[in-house]
Motif scaffolding. Structure first.
Motif, PDB file in Angstrom:
ATOM      1  N   MET A  74      23.677  32.250  38.599  1.00  0.00           N
ATOM      2  CA  MET A  74      22.955  32.912  37.801  1.00  0.00           C
ATOM      3  C   MET A  74      22.885  32.389  36.332  1.00  0.00           C
ATOM      4  O   MET A  74      21.860  32.347  35.718  1.00  0.00           O
ATOM      5  N   TYR A  75      23.828  31.776  35.969  1.00  0.00           N
ATOM      6  CA  TYR A  75      24.095  31.056  34.687  1.00  0.00           C
ATOM      7  C   TYR A  75      24.327  29.535  34.690  1.00  0.00           C
ATOM      8  O   TYR A  75      24.521  28.925  33.449  1.00  0.00           O
ATOM      9  N   GLY A  76      24.793  28.920  35.701  1.00  0.00           N
ATOM     10  CA  GLY A  76      25.220  27.462  35.672  1.00  0.00           C
ATOM     11  C   GLY A  76      26.528  27.408  35.780  1.00  0.00           C
ATOM     12  O   GLY A  76      27.501  28.228  35.548  1.00  0.00           O
ATOM     13  N   SER A  77      27.031  26.164  35.969  1.00  0.00           N
ATOM     14  CA  SER A  77      28.212  26.025  36.078  1.00  0.00           C
ATOM     15  C   SER A  77      29.260  26.088  35.079  1.00  0.00           C
ATOM     16  O   SER A  77      30.479  26.331  35.179  1.00  0.00           O
ATOM     17  N   GLN A  78      28.838  25.751  33.743  1.00  0.00           N
ATOM     18  CA  GLN A  78      29.299  25.833  32.551  1.00  0.00           C
ATOM     19  C   GLN A  78      29.801  27.303  32.210  1.00  0.00           C
ATOM     20  O   GLN A  78      30.900  27.701  31.851  1.00  0.00           O
ATOM     21  N   VAL A  79      28.752  28.282  32.493  1.00  0.00           N
ATOM     22  CA  VAL A  79      29.020  29.506  32.210  1.00  0.00           C
ATOM     23  C   VAL A  79      30.309  30.060  33.223  1.00  0.00           C
ATOM     24  O   VAL A  79      31.078  30.740  32.872  1.00  0.00           O
ATOM     25  N   ALA A  80      29.928  29.619  34.258  1.00  0.00           N
ATOM     26  CA  ALA A  80      31.006  30.180  35.442  1.00  0.00           C
ATOM     27  C   ALA A  80      32.216  29.607  35.322  1.00  0.00           C
ATOM     28  O   ALA A  80      33.263  30.350  35.549  1.00  0.00           O
ATOM     29  N   ASP A  81      32.591  28.375  34.674  1.00  0.00           N
ATOM     30  CA  ASP A  81      33.866  27.995  34.478  1.00  0.00           C
ATOM     31  C   ASP A  81      34.510  28.528  33.036  1.00  0.00           C
ATOM     32  O   ASP A  81      35.696  28.704  33.162  1.00  0.00           O
ATOM     33  N   ASP A  82      33.566  28.868  32.065  1.00  0.00           N
ATOM     34  CA  ASP A  82      34.274  29.378  31.072  1.00  0.00           C
ATOM     35  C   ASP A  82      34.326  30.753  31.015  1.00  0.00           C
ATOM     36  O   ASP A  82      35.165  31.310  30.129  1.00  0.00           O
ATOM     37  N   THR A  83      33.663  31.642  31.830  1.00  0.00           N
ATOM     38  CA  THR A  83      34.016  33.191  31.944  1.00  0.00           C
ATOM     39  C   THR A  83      35.469  33.403  32.306  1.00  0.00           C
ATOM     40  O   THR A  83      35.838  32.974  33.375  1.00  0.00           O
ATOM     41  N   ARG A  84      35.939  34.230  31.557  1.00  0.00           N
ATOM     42  CA  ARG A  84      37.351  34.696  31.964  1.00  0.00           C
ATOM     43  C   ARG A  84      37.060  35.880  32.841  1.00  0.00           C
ATOM     44  O   ARG A  84      36.465  36.887  32.842  1.00  0.00           O
ATOM     45  N   VAL A  85      37.829  35.647  34.176  1.00  0.00           N
ATOM     46  CA  VAL A  85      37.990  36.419  35.141  1.00  0.00           C
ATOM     47  C   VAL A  85      39.282  36.875  35.443  1.00  0.00           C
ATOM     48  O   VAL A  85      40.370  36.305  35.583  1.00  0.00           O
ATOM     49  N   LEU A  86      39.765  38.492  35.451  1.00  0.00           N
ATOM     50  CA  LEU A  86      41.001  38.939  35.377  1.00  0.00           C
ATOM     51  C   LEU A  86      41.095  39.446  36.636  1.00  0.00           C
ATOM     52  O   LEU A  86      40.326  40.063  37.199  1.00  0.00           O
ATOM     53  N   TYR A  87      42.470  39.544  37.246  1.00  0.00           N
ATOM     54  CA  TYR A  87      42.573  40.599  38.334  1.00  0.00           C
ATOM     55  C   TYR A  87      43.373  41.669  37.872  1.00  0.00           C
ATOM     56  O   TYR A  87      44.291  41.783  36.916  1.00  0.00           O
ATOM     57  N   GLY A  88      42.993  42.882  38.363  1.00  0.00           N
ATOM     58  CA  GLY A  88      43.781  44.037  38.075  1.00  0.00           C
ATOM     59  C   GLY A  88      44.043  45.321  38.816  1.00  0.00           C
ATOM     60  O   GLY A  88      43.945  46.281  38.731  1.00  0.00           O
ATOM     61  N   GLY A  89      44.418  44.636  39.978  1.00  0.00           N
ATOM     62  CA  GLY A  89      44.889  45.466  41.113  1.00  0.00           C
ATOM     63  C   GLY A  89      46.386  45.578  41.225  1.00  0.00           C
ATOM     64  O   GLY A  89      47.058  44.795  41.927  1.00  0.00           O
ATOM     65  N   SER A  90      47.020  46.583  40.436  1.00  0.00           N
ATOM     66  CA  SER A  90      48.452  46.804  40.547  1.00  0.00           C
ATOM     67  C   SER A  90      49.374  45.526  40.326  1.00  0.00           C
ATOM     68  O   SER A  90      50.113  45.262  41.072  1.00  0.00           O
ATOM     69  N   VAL A  91      48.932  44.788  39.208  1.00  0.00           N
ATOM     70  CA  VAL A  91      49.764  43.793  38.844  1.00  0.00           C
ATOM     71  C   VAL A  91      51.146  44.168  38.455  1.00  0.00           C
ATOM     72  O   VAL A  91      51.286  45.057  37.807  1.00  0.00           O
ATOM     73  N   THR A  92      52.152  43.379  39.105  1.00  0.00           N
ATOM     74  CA  THR A  92      53.602  43.823  38.952  1.00  0.00           C
ATOM     75  C   THR A  92      54.372  42.570  38.433  1.00  0.00           C
ATOM     76  O   THR A  92      53.749  41.484  38.761  1.00  0.00           O
ATOM     77  N   PRO A  93      55.671  42.782  37.977  1.00  0.00           N
ATOM     78  CA  PRO A  93      56.436  41.337  37.600  1.00  0.00           C
ATOM     79  C   PRO A  93      56.498  40.633  39.051  1.00  0.00           C
ATOM     80  O   PRO A  93      56.521  39.531  38.996  1.00  0.00           O
ATOM     81  N   GLU A  94      56.661  41.343  40.230  1.00  0.00           N
ATOM     82  CA  GLU A  94      56.663  40.453  41.513  1.00  0.00           C
ATOM     83  C   GLU A  94      55.544  39.551  41.830  1.00  0.00           C
ATOM     84  O   GLU A  94      55.598  38.719  42.615  1.00  0.00           O
TER      85      GLU A  94
END
Length: 92
Positions: free
Chosen positions: A42-62
């Motif tokens: 959609m936007y090119g490799s620079q945007v793909a690399d720079d965009t922050r992508v977080l994981y949010g599925g029941s993150v635990t200390p483990e």
């Protein structure tokens, strides 16, 4: 593309919502790499690399260390574990 530096994407598998189940690091990495691939198209490799992508599925200390070791996972969107200071402290 000009405003993509203001965007953060959070991914959570639909089957993890409200269940306490967490994706394996490999499952999460695959999904995050797919998101980056779409951003690249959609936007090119620079945007793909720079965009922050977080994981949010029941993150635990483990689970946090394995998830954040993956190259396309930039951080965690912490839900229920944030309600326990000890658990949240370990995650951050």
């Amino acid at each position: 593309a000009d405003d993509m530096d203001k965007v953060v994407i959070a991914y959570e598998p639909v089957w993890a919502i409200g269940t306490g189940k967490v994706a394996t690091p490999e499952q999460a990495q695959f999904a995050h790499a797919t998101i980056r691939s779409i951003l690249d198209k959609m936007y090119g490799s620079q945007v793909a690399d720079d965009t922050r992508v977080l994981y949010g599925g029941s993150v635990t200390p483990e689970s946090v260390d394995g998830l954040l070791a993956k190259p396309d996972i930039d951080g965690a969107l912490v839900g229920g574990a944030s309600l326990d200071a000890t658990k949240f402290g370990r995650i951050i």
